[in-house]
Scaffold this motif. Structure first.
Motif, mmCIF file in Angstrom:
data_model
loop_
_atom_site.group_PDB
_atom_site.id
_atom_site.type_symbol
_atom_site.label_atom_id
_atom_site.label_comp_id
_atom_site.label_asym_id
_atom_site.label_seq_id
_atom_site.Cartn_x
_atom_site.Cartn_y
_atom_site.Cartn_z
ATOM 1 N N GLY A 33 77.637 -68.816 -49.832
ATOM 2 C CA GLY A 33 76.679 -67.840 -49.424
ATOM 3 C C GLY A 33 76.475 -67.476 -47.844
ATOM 4 N N LEU A 34 77.754 -68.166 -47.097
ATOM 5 C CA LEU A 34 77.873 -67.841 -45.738
ATOM 6 C C LEU A 34 79.062 -67.074 -45.365
ATOM 7 C CD1 LEU A 34 76.283 -71.070 -44.620
ATOM 8 C CD2 LEU A 34 74.883 -68.963 -44.804
ATOM 9 N N ASP A 35 79.043 -66.405 -44.619
ATOM 10 C CA ASP A 35 80.219 -66.058 -44.024
ATOM 11 C C ASP A 35 80.267 -66.216 -42.712
ATOM 12 O OD1 ASP A 35 82.428 -64.481 -43.350
ATOM 13 O OD2 ASP A 35 81.536 -62.448 -43.319
ATOM 14 N N ILE A 36 81.168 -67.249 -42.195
ATOM 15 C CA ILE A 36 81.183 -68.037 -40.769
ATOM 16 C C ILE A 36 82.377 -67.379 -40.020
ATOM 17 C CG2 ILE A 36 81.246 -70.022 -39.542
ATOM 18 C CD1 ILE A 36 80.132 -71.725 -41.877
ATOM 19 N N GLU A 37 81.682 -66.514 -39.002
ATOM 20 C CA GLU A 37 83.000 -65.915 -38.286
ATOM 21 C C GLU A 37 82.894 -66.858 -36.997
ATOM 22 O OE1 GLU A 37 83.311 -62.058 -35.174
ATOM 23 O OE2 GLU A 37 81.811 -62.165 -36.804
ATOM 24 N N ILE A 38 84.014 -67.434 -36.488
ATOM 25 C CA ILE A 38 84.252 -67.979 -35.447
ATOM 26 C C ILE A 38 84.416 -67.022 -33.872
ATOM 27 C CG2 ILE A 38 85.445 -69.993 -33.828
ATOM 28 C CD1 ILE A 38 86.029 -71.078 -36.716
ATOM 29 N N PRO A 113 67.740 -68.306 -36.562
ATOM 30 C CA PRO A 113 68.178 -69.376 -37.051
ATOM 31 C C PRO A 113 69.386 -70.095 -36.481
ATOM 32 C CG PRO A 113 67.560 -67.950 -39.118
ATOM 33 C CD PRO A 113 67.700 -67.095 -37.582
ATOM 34 N N ILE A 114 69.437 -71.198 -35.703
ATOM 35 C CA ILE A 114 70.406 -71.887 -35.355
ATOM 36 C C ILE A 114 70.755 -73.205 -35.639
ATOM 37 C CG2 ILE A 114 71.358 -72.757 -33.095
ATOM 38 C CD1 ILE A 114 69.873 -70.308 -31.589
ATOM 39 N N ALA A 115 71.813 -73.578 -36.088
ATOM 40 C CA ALA A 115 72.313 -75.148 -36.190
ATOM 41 C C ALA A 115 73.332 -75.624 -35.036
ATOM 42 C CB ALA A 115 73.014 -75.179 -37.773
ATOM 43 N N ALA A 180 71.008 -76.406 -44.862
ATOM 44 C CA ALA A 180 69.503 -76.236 -44.238
ATOM 45 C C ALA A 180 69.476 -74.953 -43.159
ATOM 46 C CB ALA A 180 69.415 -77.482 -43.200
ATOM 47 N N LEU A 181 70.588 -74.635 -42.470
ATOM 48 C CA LEU A 181 70.884 -73.475 -41.836
ATOM 49 C C LEU A 181 70.617 -72.223 -42.921
ATOM 50 C CD1 LEU A 181 71.155 -71.600 -39.344
ATOM 51 C CD2 LEU A 181 73.728 -71.782 -39.853
ATOM 52 N N LYS A 182 71.136 -72.372 -44.039
ATOM 53 C CA LYS A 182 71.202 -71.254 -44.976
ATOM 54 C C LYS A 182 69.764 -71.018 -45.261
ATOM 55 C CE LYS A 182 72.710 -69.601 -49.392
ATOM 56 N NZ LYS A 182 73.594 -70.067 -50.785
ATOM 57 N N GLY A 183 68.963 -72.245 -45.546
ATOM 58 C CA GLY A 183 67.423 -71.998 -45.902
ATOM 59 C C GLY A 183 66.751 -71.387 -44.752
ATOM 60 N N LYS A 184 66.861 -71.697 -43.730
ATOM 61 C CA LYS A 184 66.145 -70.840 -42.616
ATOM 62 C C LYS A 184 66.610 -69.454 -42.590
ATOM 63 C CE LYS A 184 65.149 -74.555 -39.358
ATOM 64 N NZ LYS A 184 63.855 -74.475 -39.294
ATOM 65 N N LYS A 187 64.626 -67.811 -45.451
ATOM 66 C CA LYS A 187 63.168 -67.713 -45.067
ATOM 67 C C LYS A 187 62.944 -66.575 -44.175
ATOM 68 C CE LYS A 187 59.403 -70.447 -43.584
ATOM 69 N NZ LYS A 187 58.771 -71.789 -43.186
ATOM 70 N N ALA A 188 63.920 -66.592 -43.021
ATOM 71 C CA ALA A 188 63.701 -65.345 -42.168
ATOM 72 C C ALA A 188 63.930 -64.034 -42.677
ATOM 73 C CB ALA A 188 64.710 -65.480 -40.845
ATOM 74 N N GLU A 189 64.920 -64.086 -43.817
ATOM 75 C CA GLU A 189 65.115 -62.692 -44.487
ATOM 76 C C GLU A 189 63.960 -62.394 -45.186
ATOM 77 O OE1 GLU A 189 67.359 -59.476 -45.537
ATOM 78 O OE2 GLU A 189 68.062 -61.039 -44.078
ATOM 79 N N GLN A 190 63.072 -63.243 -45.706
ATOM 80 C CA GLN A 190 61.952 -63.073 -46.601
ATOM 81 C C GLN A 190 60.907 -62.593 -45.764
ATOM 82 O OE1 GLN A 190 61.400 -66.730 -48.585
ATOM 83 N NE2 GLN A 190 63.121 -66.377 -50.015
#
Length: 192
Positions: A33-38, A113-115, A180-184, A187-190
C-alpha cells in the motif's frame, strides 16, 4: 485505491551510505500500500537563503522538493548522525520546505505524516540525530511516528556486501515503522 505516495529522503550524500540502503530496504520490505520514491536531489540544494525563499525566486531544485513533499502522502527520512545531530545538508533541505513567508502557499511539512529512521556504524546508532530531528518537526507541526524507533546500530553488520539489509530484527522494526507511517497517512486521508 492506489498506493500512498511516500517520499524517502536520505540525509547522507555518501555513495555507500547505509541510510540510503535503509531506504532501499524500505521499498523492498514495505507492508503493502506504499509507493516509496527516493529523493536524489539533496546534493543539489543551495544553502538556505531567506532572500530567495519566495515562490518567484526559489531555485528550481527547491521548488521541485517542495512540490514533491506537497504531493506526497508522507515522508520517510533516514538520517546519519554527525556531531550528535543531523547532517547540515538534511537540515538545509528542511529549512527550504518549512516556510511560507507570503502566507499564500501553505507549509509543506505542516501536519505531514513523517517517519524517521537511521543507521550508523557506532553502538548507539542515530539516537541523538533522531532526537534532534524530532525537535525540528515540533516546529513544523509535522505528524511524526513515535514508535517503533528504527536505530540501526553497528550498521555494517546488518547489511551484506551488496548493501542489502539482512538482519531480521531490523527488517521487523522497519516493517513496523512503515506500518505506523501508513496508519498516520490513512488517518490524515480520512480527516481531509
Amino acid at each position: 485505491m492506489s498506493d500512498f505516495k511516500i517520499l524517502g529522503i536520505s540525509g547522507s550524500l555518501r555513495a555507500d551510505s547505509h541510510n540510503s540502503a535503509l531506504l532501499r530496504a524500505a521499498q523492498k520490505f514495505q507492508p503493502g500500500g506504499l509507493d516509496i520514491e527516493i529523493y536524489e536531489g539533496l546534493r543539489d540544494l543551495p544553502p538556505y537563503d531567506m532572500d530567495l525563499d519566495t515562490p518567484e525566486n526559489r531555485p528550481a531544485v527547491v521548488a521541485d522538493l517542495r512540490r514533491r513533499i506537497n504531493e506526497a502522502d508522507g515522508v520517510l527520512i533516514a538520517t546519519p548522525e554527525f556531531n550528535y545531530s543531523i547532517p547540515g545538508t538534511l537540515k538545509n533541505a528542511i529549512d527550504w520546505v518549512s516556510t511560507d513567508w507570503t502566507k499564500q502557499e501553505g507549509l509543506p511539512l505542516r501536519h505531514k505524516p513523517i517517519a524517521i529512521m537511521g543507521a550508523a556504524p557506532t553502538n548507539f546508532g542515530t539516537v541523538r540525530a533522531q532526537l534532534a530531528l524530532r525537535q525540528v518537526f515540533v516546529w513544523t507541526e509535522s505528524d511524526v511516528v513515535v514508535k517503533p524507533e528504527v536505530q540501526v546500530f553497528r550498521a555494517h553488520e546488518r547489511f551484506d556486501a551488496d548493501a542489502n539489509l539482512v538482519d531480521d530484527m531490523t527488517v521487523d522494526l522497519l516493517r513496523g515503522l512503515l506500518t505506523a507511517l501508513k496508519g498516520k497517512v490513512e488517518k490524515a486521508e480520512q480527516n481531509r
